[in-house]
Design an enzyme around this catalytic site. Structure first.
Site, PDB file in Angstrom:
ATOM      1  N   ASP A   1      38.166  45.704  35.551  1.00 47.87           N
ATOM      2  CA  ASP A   1      39.316  45.189  34.818  1.00 47.87           C
ATOM      3  C   ASP A   1      40.241  44.500  35.817  1.00 47.87           C
ATOM      4  O   ASP A   1      41.051  45.132  36.483  1.00 47.87           O
ATOM      5  CB  ASP A   1      40.033  46.323  34.097  1.00 47.87           C
ATOM      6  CG  ASP A   1      41.069  45.818  33.111  1.00 47.87           C
ATOM      7  OD1 ASP A   1      41.222  44.583  32.978  1.00 47.87           O
ATOM      8  OD2 ASP A   1      41.721  46.648  32.455  1.00 47.87           O
ATOM      9  N   ALA A   2      40.085  43.177  35.930  1.00 50.55           N
ATOM     10  CA  ALA A   2      40.846  42.407  36.905  1.00 50.55           C
ATOM     11  C   ALA A   2      41.634  41.267  36.266  1.00 50.55           C
ATOM     12  O   ALA A   2      42.572  40.763  36.872  1.00 50.55           O
ATOM     13  CB  ALA A   2      39.915  41.843  37.978  1.00 50.55           C
ATOM     14  N   LYS A   3      41.234  40.857  35.068  1.00 51.33           N
ATOM     15  CA  LYS A   3      41.918  39.789  34.316  1.00 51.33           C
ATOM     16  C   LYS A   3      42.139  38.562  35.186  1.00 51.33           C
ATOM     17  O   LYS A   3      43.212  37.960  35.196  1.00 51.33           O
ATOM     18  CB  LYS A   3      43.235  40.299  33.732  1.00 51.33           C
ATOM     19  CG  LYS A   3      43.063  41.477  32.774  1.00 51.33           C
ATOM     20  CD  LYS A   3      44.388  41.949  32.215  1.00 51.33           C
ATOM     21  CE  LYS A   3      44.197  43.120  31.261  1.00 51.33           C
ATOM     22  NZ  LYS A   3      43.795  44.358  31.953  1.00 51.33           N
ATOM     23  N   ARG A   4      41.097  38.159  35.893  1.00 50.72           N
ATOM     24  CA  ARG A   4      41.199  37.012  36.785  1.00 50.72           C
ATOM     25  C   ARG A   4      41.361  35.722  35.989  1.00 50.72           C
ATOM     26  O   ARG A   4      40.813  35.583  34.891  1.00 50.72           O
ATOM     27  CB  ARG A   4      39.969  36.908  37.673  1.00 50.72           C
ATOM     28  CG  ARG A   4      39.758  38.090  38.620  1.00 50.72           C
ATOM     29  CD  ARG A   4      40.964  38.360  39.489  1.00 50.72           C
ATOM     30  NE  ARG A   4      40.662  39.275  40.591  1.00 50.72           N
ATOM     31  CZ  ARG A   4      41.564  39.942  41.261  1.00 50.72           C
ATOM     32  NH1 ARG A   4      42.846  39.834  40.943  1.00 50.72           N
ATOM     33  NH2 ARG A   4      41.215  40.730  42.258  1.00 50.72           N
TER      34      ARG A   4
END
Length: 274
Positions: free
Chosen positions: A93-96
């Site tokens: 979960d990094a939402k890059r």
């Protein structure tokens, strides 16, 4: 095995739509772990080992590791999951969200450094910002669509040519970006009507659904809005309610208790009553 195949197998073999989120906050750790140099790894490993057979996926949130200079512990943790619980896919979960060569480096970080099976990505810079992740044809790309936070409506509910922006994102991903068949969407449990709308727009595409537990999303409403005809299609995330179910040395056992209860409550609503 690619991400979607692994996810389908976990749904079936673990009889679970529960995604266990890993958001380690050392201030909330049991006393016997506080101050230990590998505390984040030890805490999360214990949770993982206690819940792996109850989960369809694990979702470590990278900020909780990076904030404590614990990226090496995150690497070790994902390696542990792959070795000891290979049937449970890992979502970073990094939402890059960035463009060009920077997006390429984020993809390398997620899939080559951390060896995640999937990553969360922000789609609002457009197709070219997502393309570097899509090139990994066995990896999952999970795009933000209708997020669980109240402020998500500031942009996601804007009218764009007769439809809401989140609907446009759902259609774009389903109709155009998902050529490799490894995409999914994030839709918050706090908005069951929007879950149902996204399901209608995207067929059987998997939906990662945060927002139950601490954020107040309703499990029954979530499952009924988002399940597919086969009673799958959802990764319903719970993080804090599971991680911090107990504050003593038996914290992992307490986490398993809550994970089991949550998994079973989800399953109660997976199929029509008749």
């Amino acid at each position: 095995m690619n991400f979607i195949h692994a996810l389908n197998a976990a749904w079936r073999d673990h009889n679970s739509l529960l995604c266990v989120g890993l958001d380690p906050d050392p201030k909330r750790f049991p006393a016997h772990l506080r101050g230990k140099p590998e505390a984040i790894f030890e805490f999360c490993k214990a949770i993982i080992d206690a819940t792996a057979d109850l989960a369809c996926s694990f979702k470590p949130q990278i900020a909780y590791f990076a904030a404590h200079r614990a990226e090496d512990q995150l690497e070790a943790l994902i390696e542990h999951i792959h070795k000891q619980h290979p049937a449970t896919p890992v979502i970073l979960d990094a939402k890059r969200g960035d463009i060009g060569s920077t997006a390429e480096q984020y993809a390398v970080e997620a899939f080559e450094r951390f060896k995640a099976d999937a990553i969360t990505v922000n789609p609002y810079l457009g197709r070219d910002s997502v393309e570097p992740f899509l090139r990994y044809d066995d990896k999952g790309v999970i795009l933000l669509c209708r997020t669980s936070n109240p402020g998500g409506s500031d942009l996601q509910f804007l009218d764009v040519g007769g439809e809401r922006l989140y609907e446009r994102v759902a259609r774009l991903v389903h109709d155009d970006w998902n050529q490799g068949g490894q995409c999914a969407l994030v839709v918050g449990a706090t908005f069951p009507a929007e879950i149902a709308r996204v399901r209608a727009l995207t067929g059987d595409m998997p939906l990662l659904v945060p927002g139950i537990g601490a954020q107040g999303g309703d499990i029954e409403a979530t499952v009924r809005a988002g399940r597919t005809a086969k009673g799958v299609g959802l990764l319903i995330n719970s993080s804090r309610a599971i991680l911090y179910a107990g504050g003593g040395e038996d914290f992992a056992e307490q986490a398993r208790r809550v994970a089991l209860t949550t998994r079973n409550e989800i399953n109660d609503h997976r199929r029509d009553d008749g």
